[in-house]
Design an enzyme around this catalytic site. Sequence first.
Site, PDB file in Angstrom:
ATOM      1  N   GLU A 136      10.365  16.756  14.408  1.00  0.00           N
ATOM      2  CA  GLU A 136      10.719  16.620  12.998  1.00  0.00           C
ATOM      3  C   GLU A 136       9.906  17.621  12.181  1.00  0.00           C
ATOM      4  OE1 GLU A 136       9.303  13.149  10.746  1.00  0.00           O
ATOM      5  OE2 GLU A 136      11.383  12.882  10.140  1.00  0.00           O
ATOM      6  N   LYS A 160       0.863  -1.187   0.000  1.00  0.00           N
ATOM      7  CA  LYS A 160       0.000   0.000   0.000  1.00  0.00           C
ATOM      8  C   LYS A 160       0.897   1.234   0.000  1.00  0.00           C
ATOM      9  CE  LYS A 160      -1.528   2.860   2.809  1.00  0.00           C
ATOM     10  NZ  LYS A 160      -1.355   4.055   1.964  1.00  0.00           N
ATOM     11  N   CYS A 211      13.882  11.465   5.989  1.00  0.00           N
ATOM     12  CA  CYS A 211      13.903  11.135   7.418  1.00  0.00           C
ATOM     13  C   CYS A 211      15.289  11.286   8.021  1.00  0.00           C
ATOM     14  CB  CYS A 211      13.392   9.714   7.604  1.00  0.00           C
ATOM     15  SG  CYS A 211      14.343   8.518   6.648  1.00  0.00           S
ATOM     16  N   GLU A 220      10.029   2.060  10.389  1.00  0.00           N
ATOM     17  CA  GLU A 220      11.049   3.072  10.051  1.00  0.00           C
ATOM     18  C   GLU A 220      10.355   4.413  10.170  1.00  0.00           C
ATOM     19  OE1 GLU A 220      14.136   2.536   9.393  1.00  0.00           O
ATOM     20  OE2 GLU A 220      14.179   0.399   8.980  1.00  0.00           O
TER      21      GLU A 220
END
Length: 487
Positions: free
Chosen positions: A392, A185, A293, A259
């Site tokens: 972040e 997906k 990331c 992750e």
Amino acid sequence: MVRLQQGKVLKAPDQFFMNGDWVAPATDRRIDVLSPVTEERLLSYPEAAPADIDRAVAAARTAFDHGPWPRMPARDRAAALRRVASLITDRLEEIAWAWTTQVGAPISLTRKLVPQNATLFSHYADLIENFPFCDTRHRDDGGEVRVLREPVGVCAAISPWNAPMVLLSYKIAAGLAAGCTMVAKPSPETPLEAYILAECIEAAGLPRGVFNLVPAGRAGGDHLVRHRDVEKVAFTGSTAVGKHIMRVCSDRLARVSLELGGKSAAVLLPDADFAKALPSLMVYSMPITGQVCFSLTRLLVPEARKAAFLDMFLPAVRAIKLGDPSDPATQMGPLAMDRQRTRVEEYIAAGRAGGAMLACGGGRPRGFDTGYYVEPTVFTDVTPDMKIAQEEIFGPVVSVIGYSDEDDAARKANATPYGLNGAVYSADPERGFAFARRMRTGGLTVNGLIVDPKHPFGGYRESGMGREGGPEGLENYLEVKTVHMAG
Ligand code: NAD
């Protein structure tokens, strides 16, 4: 047809791939993707509904329980993966353009990075040919023990939009190598690469149901994760969604690898040569407009040398060439989506309100009335407790943080909930290595930044669980079975 930039054209997705066939969607739900450069609709494609997802999982279930894939010799799976690698290699230019067009990542960068997709499939092919799937050992009583590594089963692979194909390839290559069957997906904003991958897997002749593709948004992802026939979820995305997935999977103890986000530090030790560090800092402090990331978003600099560092770093940031990502000279494109730009602008406002000093950028660049552009932005006088130093941002915003000595640097480097990546710069690589050992992150580079899919990648603490890449990435998709031979 999807018109990629520079006249390239791809077939617009209109079906799903499952059980070895292209099938019509169960409903007429659709997802629109907007261009980050023109803000116009780039494509519209069908969204998988729960009925489509159930059908894909059923195909993967049957392929796992009754099909040849999990049971075939590893060398035969390896041969199939090598065919996929070769078919991907034939389409690298399309893959680079799909990435650039949907995400706004500069074509000069995407062209450099897309070969990693083929590398992942050939890497896992090489790895399984000599992997100890059946390891014979001996007990103290002289008897034999056979320790088997068996595929986990039906796996869901859920990926984000920023690096759409490579983050899917990590999962699909390793899962298939292990003998699992997969339901992919992709992110709703970036379906194209997943379709290219499905076409390569179809052309490589993998057995029916081994790979299935159901593009969907959050609700579809949630349905897939909750499915009782899914035995493992491999997820890359935000920490918030990762935690949610782990909670859902804990109910049935489905395996999970995550992750997640990062807030990685580059630590310039007191003996670092700033001029030598600059090229990698320029590439990796804001790659893909900061939407990576492992970006080095916190630059830790000795307080006594901070002014010298800024004298070098700020002009280089101001000189970054913003532009249309399809232009090979462009170094930074727009953010991928309007909501990304809103998020980044909110963080810039929070940095100002929190007392950090805006040293450059902070606004929308002049001359870019269309497209989700934000100027590359640097804050100084940032303290570790500030929101912009903790969370972040996922945009082109870097914080420069001063430190007094190495203990202070280590404390500050580790002062976020994340632990994904980092870099240490020193004139003495062993001094850099010694400092790297003090950083609580899953990946580090001394004097640069390297992420190589043949080696494990992943996070400590809230940056995730498990590793992708290398043999550790294969272990994610294996169960251990111990068979004692008693006679
Ligand atoms: P996201 O978490 O919003 O979405 C990621 C994927 O999860 C998408 O496919 C999305 O549709 C799906 N999803 C969303 N809600 C879900 C739910 N409830 N159940 C199941 N699936 C669901 O993240 P994003 O905005 O697509 O990507 C950006 C994030 O990804 C950043 O935090 C970034 O750090 C992280 N990321 C991590 C890595 C890594 O390797 N550690 C790599 C790239 C990106």
